[in-house]
Motif scaffolding. Structure first.
Motif: not given
Length: 394
Positions: A321, A359, A362-363, A367-368, A370
């Protein structure tokens, strides 16, 4: 405590090309290089070896460093970058011999890409920061980061574009401490005229060649009248030689408030070691966080590239992440240093273009996605690039 010494030799300009975008640092043209005086000549980067390839020392470091440097290798391979990495494994717990091997590798190759080495404050006073030893041993006196608002990254402030120049070898990082009597510790802050003039000259030359209009010196001379007073005096002395650049100064505590309220007022900032560390981290937070901002350390003979905030990211290591942006942009700065500008440009554009796709965020930037998804998005941008990197020169 301030020690004043005489500057016996003129500071040499160590110029760096484009970091992120049009208003950032631009590479000097051949004409401007010829017009520079002998006192302002740039350090010459190491020449390519047989076949046009360069060898660079790679120190993966601790935390997320190993996985991010692995992605740098992957992207360089896909982009056909003519760089070979000599990997040297050094961690926060490395022996002095391992650290010396890393330093020798940097001296041999003159350029390095580095992950951060953790400095554990619970270790005894005899244990010195590996990062600090590396910087002082190689005299990497100028830490330069470029904090700029990035596309696709939501932040409170926009239109930030600041060049930060931090003195990297003295000040509070001199590692001179002692317990005078039980319960009383004295830590020596060393400010010298030689190094203050050197970093001020570097900052003003950087500003001039980058087309910047203002340099702000950050200090605490109202309290540390000798130490910070000497630093401020040196900045004023150098500023007198650059009448086309506005010079002002600001107390460090006010600086941090001004940064978080109106960062657009700053252009180029120059500061001693500890203030530089604090202000660099504040600025990185303003543009999105530690995963986005690259950094570089320049000396007379060597250059080491790393992320700007120098944190290891230990808590997110090997979780897929970590944001690869800062390390990849640092590698682009390294390519510019090696005069591989076309490769640097294509990879940099791919990294910045990938940020437009939420999309793959990263967190750390909301975002979500990887790390792997972010890297794959960058590779896709490189494959779609109109430039054929397999045939391009620098």
């Amino acid at each position: 405590m301030a020690a004043s010494v005489t500057l016996t030799a003129p500071a040499r300009l160590i110029w760096r090309p484009t970091l992120l975008a049009p208003r950032s640092v631009q590479a000097l043209t051949d004409v401007s290089r010829r017009n520079m005086s002998s006192q302002q000549q740039m350090i010459i980067p190491p020449p390519a070896k047989y076949g046009g390839r360069h060898t660079v020392t790679m120190i993966p470091g601790d935390g997320i460093g190993p996985e991010l440097t692995l992605h740098v290798k992957e992207i360089f391979r896909h982009a056909c970058v003519p760089v070979d990495f000599e990997e040297v494994l050094v961690s926060s717990e490395a022996s002095d011999r391992d650290l010396q091997n890393a330093i020798m590798a940097i001296r041999r190759n003159r350029v390095a890409l580095k992950g951060n080495l953790e400095t554990n404050h619970n270790l005894p006073p005899s244990h010195k920061s590996r990062n600090n030893i590396l910087r002082t041993t190689l005299d990497l006196f100028a830490n330069v980061i470029h904090c700029k608002s990035l596309p696709g990254v939501a932040t409170r402030h926009r239109d930030i574009d600041i060049l930060m120049v931090r003195e990297n070898t003295e000040g509070e990082y001199s590692s001179l401490e002692h317990e005078s009597v039980s319960g009383v510790v004295e830590s020596l802050k060393i400010i010298t005229k030689t190094k203050s003039l050197r970093i001020a000259e570097y900052a003003f030359k950087l500003a001039k060649e980058a087309g910047r209009k203002k340099v702000t010196a950050v200090h605490k001379a109202n309290i540390m009248k000798l130490g910070d007073g000497l630093f401020l005096q040196c900045c004023r002395e150098v500023a007198a030689g650059y009448p086309d650049i506005t010079f002002d100064s600001m107390i460090v505590d006010n600086t941090t408030m001004q940064l978080v309220s109106r960062p657009q007022q700053f252009d180029v900032m120059v500061m001693p070691n500890l203030y530089g560390n604090i202000v660099n981290n504040v600025c990185a937070g303003l543009v999105g966080g530690p995963g986005l901002v690259p950094g570089a350390n320049y000396g007379r003979d060597y250059a080491v590239f790393e992320t700007a905030t120098r944190n290891t990211g230990k808590s997110i290591a090997y979780k897929n992440i970590a944001n690869p942006t800062a390390m990849l942009l640092a590698s682009c700065m390294m390519l510019d240093h090696l005069k591989l500008h076309s490769y640097a440009s294509v990879i940099r554009k791919a990294v910045l273009a990938s940020l437009d796709d939420s999309k793959t965020h990263t967190p750390d930037i909301g975002g979500q996605g990887t790390t792997s998804e972010a890297v794959q998005s960058i590779l896709k941008q490189i494959r779609n690039s109109p430039v054929n990197l397999a045939r391009v020169g620098s």
